[in-house]
Design a protein around this motif. Sequence first.
Motif, PDB file in Angstrom:
ATOM      1  N   ASN A 134       0.716  -1.191   0.288  1.00 52.20           N
ATOM      2  CA  ASN A 134      -0.140  -0.258   0.073  1.00 52.20           C
ATOM      3  C   ASN A 134       0.943   1.178  -0.034  1.00 52.20           C
ATOM      4  N   PHE A 135       1.940   1.079   0.747  1.00 52.24           N
ATOM      5  CA  PHE A 135       2.905   2.437   0.875  1.00 52.24           C
ATOM      6  C   PHE A 135       3.513   2.730  -0.375  1.00 52.24           C
ATOM      7  N   SER A 136       3.884   1.530  -1.080  1.00 49.78           N
ATOM      8  CA  SER A 136       4.747   1.993  -2.323  1.00 49.78           C
ATOM      9  C   SER A 136       3.787   2.355  -3.635  1.00 49.78           C
ATOM     10  N   ASP A 137       2.533   2.198  -3.336  1.00 55.26           N
ATOM     11  CA  ASP A 137       1.487   2.789  -4.204  1.00 55.26           C
ATOM     12  C   ASP A 137       1.498   4.333  -4.042  1.00 55.26           C
ATOM     13  N   LYS A 138       1.914   4.772  -2.875  1.00 58.23           N
ATOM     14  CA  LYS A 138       1.871   6.113  -2.734  1.00 58.23           C
ATOM     15  C   LYS A 138       3.101   7.069  -2.880  1.00 58.23           C
ATOM     16  N   ILE A 139       4.134   6.231  -2.489  1.00 60.53           N
ATOM     17  CA  ILE A 139       5.575   7.092  -2.594  1.00 60.53           C
ATOM     18  C   ILE A 139       6.377   6.492  -3.598  1.00 60.53           C
ATOM     19  N   GLY A 140       5.909   5.374  -4.578  1.00 59.62           N
ATOM     20  CA  GLY A 140       6.903   4.949  -5.571  1.00 59.62           C
ATOM     21  C   GLY A 140       7.714   3.991  -5.067  1.00 59.62           C
ATOM     22  N   LEU A 189      23.910  -5.283  -5.905  1.00 61.73           N
ATOM     23  CA  LEU A 189      22.852  -5.053  -6.546  1.00 61.73           C
ATOM     24  C   LEU A 189      21.975  -3.546  -6.444  1.00 61.73           C
ATOM     25  N   ALA A 190      21.977  -3.271  -4.988  1.00 63.95           N
ATOM     26  CA  ALA A 190      21.240  -1.960  -4.728  1.00 63.95           C
ATOM     27  C   ALA A 190      21.715  -0.842  -5.450  1.00 63.95           C
ATOM     28  N   VAL A 191      22.917  -0.937  -5.830  1.00 63.50           N
ATOM     29  CA  VAL A 191      23.654   0.006  -6.440  1.00 63.50           C
ATOM     30  C   VAL A 191      23.041   0.144  -8.210  1.00 63.50           C
ATOM     31  N   PHE A 192      23.074  -0.827  -8.549  1.00 66.46           N
ATOM     32  CA  PHE A 192      22.674  -0.995  -9.849  1.00 66.46           C
ATOM     33  C   PHE A 192      21.073  -0.520  -9.856  1.00 66.46           C
ATOM     34  N   MET A 193      20.385  -0.889  -8.975  1.00 70.75           N
ATOM     35  CA  MET A 193      18.853  -0.470  -9.054  1.00 70.75           C
ATOM     36  C   MET A 193      18.754   0.960  -8.744  1.00 70.75           C
ATOM     37  N   TYR A 194      19.750   1.352  -8.201  1.00 71.58           N
ATOM     38  CA  TYR A 194      19.680   2.991  -7.812  1.00 71.58           C
ATOM     39  C   TYR A 194      19.698   3.690  -9.114  1.00 71.58           C
ATOM     40  N   PHE A 195      20.427   3.376  -9.855  1.00 71.92           N
ATOM     41  CA  PHE A 195      20.855   4.052 -11.015  1.00 71.92           C
ATOM     42  C   PHE A 195      19.764   3.433 -12.445  1.00 71.92           C
ATOM     43  N   ILE A 196      19.114   2.341 -12.172  1.00 74.88           N
ATOM     44  CA  ILE A 196      18.031   1.821 -13.438  1.00 74.88           C
ATOM     45  C   ILE A 196      16.937   2.028 -13.104  1.00 74.88           C
ATOM     46  N   ILE A 197      16.324   1.283 -11.738  1.00 74.23           N
ATOM     47  CA  ILE A 197      14.842   1.146 -11.341  1.00 74.23           C
ATOM     48  C   ILE A 197      14.079   2.695 -11.446  1.00 74.23           C
ATOM     49  N   ARG A 198      12.992   2.680 -11.930  1.00 73.54           N
ATOM     50  CA  ARG A 198      12.197   3.761 -12.291  1.00 73.54           C
ATOM     51  C   ARG A 198      11.130   3.715 -11.301  1.00 73.54           C
ATOM     52  N   ASP A 199      10.238   4.704 -10.917  1.00 73.06           N
ATOM     53  CA  ASP A 199       8.986   4.640 -10.412  1.00 73.06           C
ATOM     54  C   ASP A 199       7.924   4.700 -11.409  1.00 73.06           C
ATOM     55  N   PRO A 200       6.660   3.936 -11.097  1.00 77.96           N
ATOM     56  CA  PRO A 200       5.900   3.800 -12.173  1.00 77.96           C
ATOM     57  C   PRO A 200       5.414   4.868 -12.921  1.00 77.96           C
ATOM     58  N   GLN A 201       5.223   5.965 -12.495  1.00 78.84           N
ATOM     59  CA  GLN A 201       5.006   7.143 -13.358  1.00 78.84           C
ATOM     60  C   GLN A 201       5.901   7.473 -14.689  1.00 78.84           C
ATOM     61  N   GLN A 202       7.235   6.874 -14.292  1.00 78.54           N
ATOM     62  CA  GLN A 202       8.096   7.184 -15.376  1.00 78.54           C
ATOM     63  C   GLN A 202       8.280   5.954 -16.311  1.00 78.54           C
ATOM     64  N   THR A 203       7.266   5.022 -16.289  1.00 74.42           N
ATOM     65  CA  THR A 203       7.316   3.763 -17.078  1.00 74.42           C
ATOM     66  C   THR A 203       6.210   3.939 -18.110  1.00 74.42           C
ATOM     67  N   GLN A 204       6.187   3.038 -19.097  1.00 69.67           N
ATOM     68  CA  GLN A 204       5.179   2.846 -20.058  1.00 69.67           C
ATOM     69  C   GLN A 204       3.684   2.255 -19.308  1.00 69.67           C
ATOM     70  N   GLY A 205       4.107   1.202 -18.435  1.00 72.45           N
ATOM     71  CA  GLY A 205       3.371   0.458 -18.051  1.00 72.45           C
ATOM     72  C   GLY A 205       2.242   0.683 -17.188  1.00 72.45           C
ATOM     73  N   GLU A 206       2.586   1.729 -16.453  1.00 74.50           N
ATOM     74  CA  GLU A 206       1.557   2.173 -15.269  1.00 74.50           C
ATOM     75  C   GLU A 206       0.128   2.417 -16.093  1.00 74.50           C
ATOM     76  N   PRO A 207      -0.037   3.352 -17.120  1.00 75.59           N
ATOM     77  CA  PRO A 207      -1.225   3.550 -17.506  1.00 75.59           C
ATOM     78  C   PRO A 207      -1.859   2.540 -18.210  1.00 75.59           C
ATOM     79  N   LEU A 208      -1.254   1.781 -18.844  1.00 76.06           N
ATOM     80  CA  LEU A 208      -1.631   0.447 -19.688  1.00 76.06           C
ATOM     81  C   LEU A 208      -2.492  -0.696 -18.653  1.00 76.06           C
TER      82      LEU A 208
END
Length: 421
Positions: free
Chosen positions: A70-76, A182-201
């Motif tokens: 629930n929390f990640s839906d709100k803060i990313g 792995l956390a370092v790689f995630m910091y530079f690569i993983i995006r929040d939902p609004q920055q992806t194509q998939g959220e609206p679809l």
Amino acid sequence: MDSKKWDTSYEWKAVLLLSLGFGLVGLDRWIIAPLLPSIMKDLSLSYQDVGIIFGALGITWGIFAIIAGNFSDKIGHRKILIPSLIIFSLASGFSGAASGLVSLIFIRAIMGISEGAFCPTSFAATAVAAKPTRRGSLQGLQQSGFALFGLGLGPIIATQLLLVVPSWREVFWIVAIPGLILAVFMYFIIRDPQQTQGEPLLENQARAHTEKTKVNWTALFKTRNVLLSMLGLFCTMSCVFVISAMVPLYLENFLKISSQNMGIIVSAIGFGGFLGQFLVPALSDWIGRKITAFIGFLGSSIFIWLFANADASISTLFTYLFILSFFSLGLIALLSGPIAAESAPIGLVASSIGLVVGAGEIFGGGVAPFLSGIIAEHYGIQNIFYLSLVGTIIGMILSLFIVETAPRKVAAKLNAQTQIE
């Protein structure tokens, strides 16, 4: 957005990182199992103490899966994924510094909190990164790392490391290192939902004419597939956790199989589960979520019965356990992945996954093993499989009421209705 222009570069980078991350969740959680003989001796632990240690992790995992989803839906997603990956990696390392029962329970409970937070958030991150037509395949691929690393490779890694390090304590520190990298790689690569194509679809799938309103978390309890996924996960967890916890004892104490051969047989859980968590959701992309869930519960029921009635043949037991794990762990990936994600009310994808995973984890990690222990104690360990069999049969019935959400099947249905009109 035109699916032909889908950002496949980000899609595969994200899925790879999230798959490795969830694989490390499995490795850090289950690496303790093959180390228990040494740990119990050094820390003077009893079997009851071991049950408390596992239970503490399972309960905190389940509770925080619900909260974090629930929390990640709100803060990313990033603000949950990266810190939780660092924390459970450190908790794995500090498990090697435990001085007694209380400290080990505390450390493993912290691990449960952070892994519980990582779990639904990573599933949701995969859902929005994946192209809809292969969402089931990629969510299955991501989840399959848990079984492969935790239940398949974990015992091999632990026992091999014990040959080259002074004690079990160093093993925990070694397996903690990959998570920090792995956390370092995630910091530079993983995006929040609004920055992806998939959220609206994902949000508009099967509800294109629904106006987006204020998110209400209680809407999850009014969504048929979410409730069915929760109940279905109860059913398949009663199979998975009873098998993981009790089959080694069943093989040694009832079938009188040697420890070495028992280890070979039990490895089937990890390798069969790995394939199932990838292939079962992938199959559902093509034939539909509903029919795949039914087949999964049917297959689990058949092979529970066959395994429970098999003689002490290593090859036979390995084969039955491999196929049983294929279906049962595949169901976990299907119910908590694409079905939970695609059925979520608008804006509640991670919340939906978190509720399903959390409820299933609390039951599977706590209640089911407790019940199986009572059955084994009072009626004989050979009768524990009836608990799993009842669960999978109930799950088979529940699967008949699932509303289809697979994009291919939904699109085909809409096209057919349009042609009729």
